[in-house]
Write a protein that holds these residues in place. Sequence first.
Motif, mmCIF file in Angstrom:
data_model
loop_
_atom_site.group_PDB
_atom_site.id
_atom_site.type_symbol
_atom_site.label_atom_id
_atom_site.label_comp_id
_atom_site.label_asym_id
_atom_site.label_seq_id
_atom_site.Cartn_x
_atom_site.Cartn_y
_atom_site.Cartn_z
ATOM 1 N N GLN A 59 0.822 -1.190 -0.027
ATOM 2 C CA GLN A 59 -0.118 -0.113 0.081
ATOM 3 C C GLN A 59 0.828 1.376 -0.006
ATOM 4 O OE1 GLN A 59 -3.830 -0.074 0.251
ATOM 5 N NE2 GLN A 59 -2.740 -1.770 -0.774
ATOM 6 N N ASP A 60 0.616 2.206 -0.554
ATOM 7 C CA ASP A 60 1.063 3.645 -0.696
ATOM 8 C C ASP A 60 0.495 4.290 0.690
ATOM 9 O OD1 ASP A 60 2.756 3.418 -2.753
ATOM 10 O OD2 ASP A 60 1.029 3.553 -4.071
ATOM 11 N N TYR A 61 1.414 4.570 1.533
ATOM 12 C CA TYR A 61 0.931 5.003 2.745
ATOM 13 C C TYR A 61 1.349 6.548 2.474
ATOM 14 C CZ TYR A 61 0.225 0.547 5.117
ATOM 15 O OH TYR A 61 -0.213 -0.817 5.360
ATOM 16 N N THR A 62 0.230 7.477 2.664
ATOM 17 C CA THR A 62 0.349 8.914 2.300
ATOM 18 C C THR A 62 0.442 9.855 3.708
ATOM 19 O OG1 THR A 62 -1.679 9.190 1.878
ATOM 20 C CG2 THR A 62 -0.242 9.030 0.133
ATOM 21 N N THR A 63 0.106 9.095 4.641
ATOM 22 C CA THR A 63 -0.106 9.925 6.001
ATOM 23 C C THR A 63 0.206 8.887 6.952
ATOM 24 O OG1 THR A 63 -2.009 10.971 5.120
ATOM 25 C CG2 THR A 63 -1.798 11.225 7.672
ATOM 26 N N VAL A 64 1.013 9.277 8.114
ATOM 27 C CA VAL A 64 1.312 8.584 9.422
ATOM 28 C C VAL A 64 0.844 9.432 10.588
ATOM 29 C CG1 VAL A 64 3.238 7.686 10.809
ATOM 30 C CG2 VAL A 64 3.068 7.466 8.006
ATOM 31 N N SER A 65 0.089 8.761 11.161
ATOM 32 C CA SER A 65 -0.362 9.540 12.702
ATOM 33 C C SER A 65 0.111 8.967 13.753
ATOM 34 C CB SER A 65 -1.860 9.492 12.735
ATOM 35 O OG SER A 65 -2.373 8.508 12.670
ATOM 36 N N ILE A 66 0.213 9.522 14.839
ATOM 37 C CA ILE A 66 0.594 8.941 16.313
ATOM 38 C C ILE A 66 -0.299 9.386 17.313
ATOM 39 C CG2 ILE A 66 2.470 10.777 16.313
ATOM 40 C CD1 ILE A 66 2.523 7.422 17.920
ATOM 41 N N THR A 67 -0.616 8.521 17.925
ATOM 42 C CA THR A 67 -1.667 8.866 19.093
ATOM 43 C C THR A 67 -0.712 8.723 20.369
ATOM 44 O OG1 THR A 67 -3.604 8.221 17.987
ATOM 45 C CG2 THR A 67 -3.589 8.452 20.422
ATOM 46 N N GLY A 68 -0.287 9.797 21.064
ATOM 47 C CA GLY A 68 0.401 9.762 22.324
ATOM 48 C C GLY A 68 -0.581 9.851 23.494
ATOM 49 N N TYR A 69 -0.066 9.183 24.735
ATOM 50 C CA TYR A 69 -0.683 9.453 25.993
ATOM 51 C C TYR A 69 0.459 9.903 27.010
ATOM 52 C CZ TYR A 69 -4.133 6.561 23.795
ATOM 53 O OH TYR A 69 -5.392 6.113 22.839
ATOM 54 N N ASP A 70 -0.164 10.731 27.964
ATOM 55 C CA ASP A 70 0.670 11.207 29.088
ATOM 56 C C ASP A 70 1.613 10.453 29.684
ATOM 57 O OD1 ASP A 70 -0.905 13.639 28.505
ATOM 58 O OD2 ASP A 70 -2.051 13.379 30.124
ATOM 59 N N PHE A 71 2.572 10.901 30.396
ATOM 60 C CA PHE A 71 3.562 10.281 31.232
ATOM 61 C C PHE A 71 2.965 9.930 32.677
ATOM 62 C CE2 PHE A 71 5.793 11.782 27.616
ATOM 63 C CZ PHE A 71 6.583 10.678 27.127
ATOM 64 N N ASP A 72 3.349 8.971 33.401
ATOM 65 C CA ASP A 72 2.742 9.389 34.858
ATOM 66 C C ASP A 72 3.981 8.644 35.668
ATOM 67 O OD1 ASP A 72 0.626 9.263 36.741
ATOM 68 O OD2 ASP A 72 1.505 7.169 37.195
ATOM 69 N N ASN A 73 4.282 9.038 36.777
ATOM 70 C CA ASN A 73 5.194 8.248 37.853
ATOM 71 C C ASN A 73 4.231 8.762 39.288
ATOM 72 O OD1 ASN A 73 7.089 7.872 39.453
ATOM 73 N ND2 ASN A 73 8.099 10.151 39.248
ATOM 74 N N ALA A 74 3.859 7.664 39.538
ATOM 75 C CA ALA A 74 3.126 7.628 41.030
ATOM 76 C C ALA A 74 1.986 8.813 41.130
ATOM 77 C CB ALA A 74 3.984 7.657 41.897
ATOM 78 N N GLY A 75 1.493 9.124 40.223
ATOM 79 C CA GLY A 75 0.517 10.185 40.276
ATOM 80 C C GLY A 75 0.983 11.625 39.602
ATOM 81 N N ASN A 76 2.129 11.951 39.464
ATOM 82 C CA ASN A 76 2.658 12.718 38.742
ATOM 83 C C ASN A 76 2.659 12.897 37.428
ATOM 84 O OD1 ASN A 76 3.823 14.068 41.461
ATOM 85 N ND2 ASN A 76 5.256 12.502 41.393
ATOM 86 N N THR A 77 2.387 13.887 36.664
ATOM 87 C CA THR A 77 2.039 13.530 35.296
ATOM 88 C C THR A 77 2.945 14.417 34.351
ATOM 89 O OG1 THR A 77 -0.109 12.968 35.673
ATOM 90 C CG2 THR A 77 0.411 13.588 33.370
ATOM 91 N N ILE A 78 3.487 14.133 33.389
ATOM 92 C CA ILE A 78 3.891 15.031 32.381
ATOM 93 C C ILE A 78 3.156 14.865 31.092
ATOM 94 C CG2 ILE A 78 6.031 15.532 30.805
ATOM 95 C CD1 ILE A 78 7.788 14.190 32.997
ATOM 96 N N GLY A 79 2.673 15.895 30.775
ATOM 97 C CA GLY A 79 1.733 15.871 29.683
ATOM 98 C C GLY A 79 2.352 15.385 28.410
ATOM 99 N N VAL A 80 1.491 14.650 27.718
ATOM 100 C CA VAL A 80 2.251 14.529 26.117
ATOM 101 C C VAL A 80 2.363 15.514 25.205
ATOM 102 C CG1 VAL A 80 0.267 13.634 24.904
ATOM 103 C CG2 VAL A 80 2.254 12.325 24.385
ATOM 104 N N ASP A 81 1.681 16.647 25.737
ATOM 105 C CA ASP A 81 1.889 17.843 24.923
ATOM 106 C C ASP A 81 3.122 18.726 24.976
ATOM 107 O OD1 ASP A 81 1.077 18.703 27.445
ATOM 108 O OD2 ASP A 81 -0.539 19.953 26.986
ATOM 109 N N ASN A 82 3.949 18.016 25.869
ATOM 110 C CA ASN A 82 5.357 18.284 25.944
ATOM 111 C C ASN A 82 6.348 17.603 24.791
ATOM 112 O OD1 ASN A 82 5.414 20.301 28.498
ATOM 113 N ND2 ASN A 82 4.299 18.493 29.058
#
Lengths: 284, 373
Positions: free
Chosen positions: A197-220
């Motif tokens: 197949q010829d793929y013309t678009t690649v997308s990625i769905t990310g999710y936030d990072f977590d460390n025992a309730g502390n979060t780093i948003g994936v928008d970083n």
Amino acid sequence: MVPHSGIRQSHLLALPLTLLFLLLLSTPVLYMGLADTDTFSASVTVSNLAPSVYVDVGQSVGGIQGTSSTVYIYFNASDPNGAGDLNTTSAVVTINKTGNTDRTSSGCTVDSDIDVNTRRYNCSVTIYFYDEAGPWTINATILDNTSNTASNTSATISLNVIDSLDVVQNSISFSGTPGTNDIAASPQQQLNNTGNQDYTTVSITGYDFDNAGNTIGVDNVTTNITDSSGLGQTLTSGAPVTVTGSTLPRGDNSLEDIYFWLDVPSGVPSGSYSATSNWVFEAT
Amino acid sequence: MRVERLGLGQLLLLMLLLLLFLPSVLGLGLSYEYLEEKTLTLAPGEQHFFKLTFQNDEPESVRVSVLLESEIAELVGDAEITIPAETYDTFVYFDIQVPEEATPGSTYRVNYEVLPLEDGEGQVPFTIKYSRWFDVAVAEGEAAVIQEPSDLDNVARDTSLFGSVWITIILIGALLVVVVLAWRRSELLGFKLLGKKEEKKVEKKVEKVPEQRVPTPATIQKPSTTAESSKREEESEEKSIESPENNDDAALVVEKRDEAAPVAEKKEGEAVVAEEKPVVEELPHFDFDPATLPSVGAAPGHEFFFEQRKARTMQELYACLKELPEEEFGRYVSSHKNDISLWIEGSLKLPHYAEKLANTRTKEEMLHALETL
């Protein structure tokens, strides 16, 4: 119709009479231009006639992701002079589709004899994972022992779609201190199109990072294909983001490098953060 | 030499690090028939089996979910399947049936999604998702007679290690029960022959008996043992009441039964009858406002299609579920699949909510889960 196999040496008297009879019988037929239809008995003595080819493949076949595979194509060849007049070593099948490299059989073998004039051949053709999906025209050709050619291009074979994307790294990681920007992911990610197949678009769905309730948003996190830090598309938690410019056309070794960059916000506690869910690649 | 200076632990650590840095590819592929303009043309009433084949060129098996959304297609095969390592011939079928009353010229959309299920390892694990579709165009003409594919019975079924392990555990458990019962029976025979009492032994056994009788759904649905063994168990319990220690155990079990299911209040002698009946747990209900559910909606064509209605959001899903017959619910959710959870994850992009509902198996449970999200 008198098969020549019925002629015996003991019938010496009958032989010239039979040949004369056959000659008389075949002459008008040849004159009418119908020699390759049903006059095989005449051809024994009068002339050598071209073989004919029938291909009975019309189904779809599937290739295998990332590698080659073999397709077996059967065809029938007939020769009015008898199947023995067919030159087996000359049997060949080629499949072609506009915009693609022709694929030619590496060899044909006799599968079976259908009747005294017809032989069934089995030809193996190697196809590759990037060969375009859809109908391919089959060209089956054979010569007889006097180099008369017969071919048939009426049949097609349909190659299945192979939808296959390899994600080279199962996981990546970032390492840095709070307040640091543009931390490159290690190792870099790479995608490989192992289908047709010829793929013309690649997308990625990310999710936030977590460390025992502390979060780093994936928008970083930003992503791009150009290895330029900090530039690119910002990821959104749980929503697909298109990686600009990413394309994976079908072909051998069709790769795309995907780079990720992280800005670690100031003030987040140090520790090991992990994505709360798998990041998902999708190519269309 | 450097290697000689390294200890065994260091060597192991080095090997582990090397393994971590080796490229590890995730390669799941699909193969399916080519459709011109992504359109399959069928006549009203016509049936077509669309074959979806999975390819896994990696040295490890991968478990995937298959979500099919269409009003004219049904999945033949399990919604969650395992693709063995380095295999290219695991497949399912979409059984497509164009309605007799379909209007020529109209089209139906068939959406499907394939997503690996395992959670990856590492800081940022990756996976691949395939969201694909094709149209079924209704053409003039009579439906061709379709023969079922010869390999229709070979579609992928859930044969995960998880399932196999549970089956093995259940079989071993059943075997143990049989062995224990046989042993007890032979022991009784021995007592009879020797003319001894069995009080001491019985006391020991009774400690275990109440635990076995906690009426979890799994144990209740298990086939009963012989009538004789039930009788023996009854005798054992009667004797256990004589001991204060055992009484405590029995009381504890009764409490558990109260929590688990009212059926458990029945006497052991009735247990055989109770085993035949399914246990439906009554879950607490309270006033619930569906507006508290997420209002994010599925894209057109990605709604969840029930027989009579369709749901675009979780709020609409809740309303549909309230009125959905239990029988129809069972077509979407069973012990083998949970189409609703997959839809929430795939079409609404709400994986956390999907996860909350993933293990619900009855309409009651799912409603309760929605109310307590």
